[in-house]
Design an enzyme around this catalytic site. Structure first.
Site, short mmCIF file in Angstrom:
data_model
loop_
_atom_site.label_atom_id
_atom_site.label_comp_id
_atom_site.label_asym_id
_atom_site.label_seq_id
_atom_site.Cartn_x
_atom_site.Cartn_y
_atom_site.Cartn_z
N GLY A 1 7.44 33.23 -7.69
CA GLY A 1 6.41 34.23 -7.94
C GLY A 1 5.06 33.84 -7.37
O GLY A 1 4.85 32.73 -6.87
N HIS A 2 4.12 34.78 -7.50
CA HIS A 2 2.80 34.55 -6.90
C HIS A 2 2.03 33.44 -7.62
O HIS A 2 2.13 33.26 -8.81
CB HIS A 2 1.97 35.85 -6.86
CG HIS A 2 1.75 36.51 -8.18
ND1 HIS A 2 1.07 37.70 -8.30
CD2 HIS A 2 2.08 36.16 -9.44
CE1 HIS A 2 1.01 38.05 -9.57
NE2 HIS A 2 1.62 37.13 -10.26
#
Length: 330
Positions: free
Chosen positions: A227-228
């Site tokens: 994920g970011h």
């Protein structure tokens, strides 16, 4: 996996080291598992428990640890080394070079590279890859096929990305507004260090503001989601189907087993190892092996049960003490 021509055992030992017991001129035409190797193939013994396979093997030569050297010599040639598995890993690299199967530097005609992207001349960009504006691909890095490197993302030297990898898609960021989702533009990028390998169809999202960072030497298996704003430390490894949610920080030399999940904003210290299919729900700040699977439930009851479960070992000790006292008084 036959080679184009047999290599004498001595050529392999000259290149990789180890102590050769047997005929140095014995030709090797391929590598094979111990149980199926033929008389012109090289195999390795990974563990003493496979000693019977060693005795039965038809391999021309077997790579073994010092403790198994005499048993190996009794059946034929062997190469003795402290770490047979590591030796075999380096042998596979040597053999691939010998066969001339390495990637060729250059950009495939079907790849699309933005004029403002930078690709090192020694890199190999495979069929149908897309490298967007401002992206950088480092020296001797290989992009296999159908790989997307998003805008402003950076990939270091000597990396290997397998088919279907996506680097720098938008992170999953939305704000709720009266029941509707408002997109948070993802303005960061992805920075990947040197000597990183990423398996097929894995995705690494760009950061919302700061970059998502994959440090040197990280190994990522197939179908992994990062994920970011995640940061993964040097030489950590994540097995297939693992998932790391946004803003989690994984230390150096960690491992995450297949199908395991690390929730967002958590921190794993260096040398933390997560068992397959575990769900990491809290930060783990001490090195060690961690395992945890718990059935889904409505959240308040799940939290109560989880808190109780953590006390089970203390309850067990109390019960044992009470039973012991009861026997003394009876």
């Amino acid at each position: 996996m036959p080679g184009p021509s047999g290599l004498p055992l001595q050529a392999i030992v000259d290149a990789l080291g180890g102590e050769l017991w047997g005929d140095p001129a014995l030709p090797i035409e391929g590598l094979a598992p111990l149980e199926s190797a033929g008389p012109r193939q090289l195999a390795f013994l990974s563990h003493p428990r496979y000693a019977q396979q060693l005795a039965d093997s038809q391999a021309a030569c077997v790579i073994v640890a010092p403790a198994m050297a005499e048993a190996a010599e009794a059946r034929g040639a062997c190469i003795v080394t402290e770490s047979p598995y590591l030796y075999f890993a380096r042998l596979t690299q040597f053999w691939k070079r010998h066969r001339g199967r390495g990637a060729t530097a250059g950009i495939h005609p079907t790849a699309v590279v933005h004029p403002e992207a930078t690709v090192d001349p020694s890199a190999a960009i495979g069929p149908l890859c897309v490298i967007e504006r401002g992206a950088t691909v480092g020296a001797h890095t290989v992009l296999a096929s159908r790989i997307t490197v998003g805008e402003d993302c950076r990939i270091g030297a000597r990396c290997l990305l397998h088919a279907g990898v996506v680097i720098g898609a938008d992170g999953f960021g939305f704000a709720l507004d009266e029941g509707r989702w408002e997109k948070i533009e993802q303005l960061g990028a992805v920075r990947i260090g040197d000597d990183v390998e990423i398996g097929a169809n894995s995705c690494i999202d760009r950061g919302a503001l700061d970059d998502t960072v994959i440090e040197d030497g990280v190994k990522i298996d197939n179908l992994v989601q990062i994920g970011h704003n995640v940061r993964i430390g040097r030489h950590s490894a994540l097995a297939g189907n693992a998932g790391v949610a946004g803003s989690a920080v994984i230390g150096a030399h960690c491992t995450v087993g297949g199908g395991a999940v690390v929730l967002g904003h958590l921190r794993l210290a260096d040398h933390v190892h997560i068992s397959a299919a575990s769900v990491v729900t809290r930060s783990l700040l001490k090195p060690g092996q961690y395992t945890g699977v718990f059935p889904i439930d409505d959240n308040p009851r799940w939290e109560k049960n989880a808190a109780t479960l953590k006390q089970l070992h203390r309850l067990r000790e109390r019960i044992q003490t009470l039973e012991h006292e009861s026997k003394k008084t009876s």
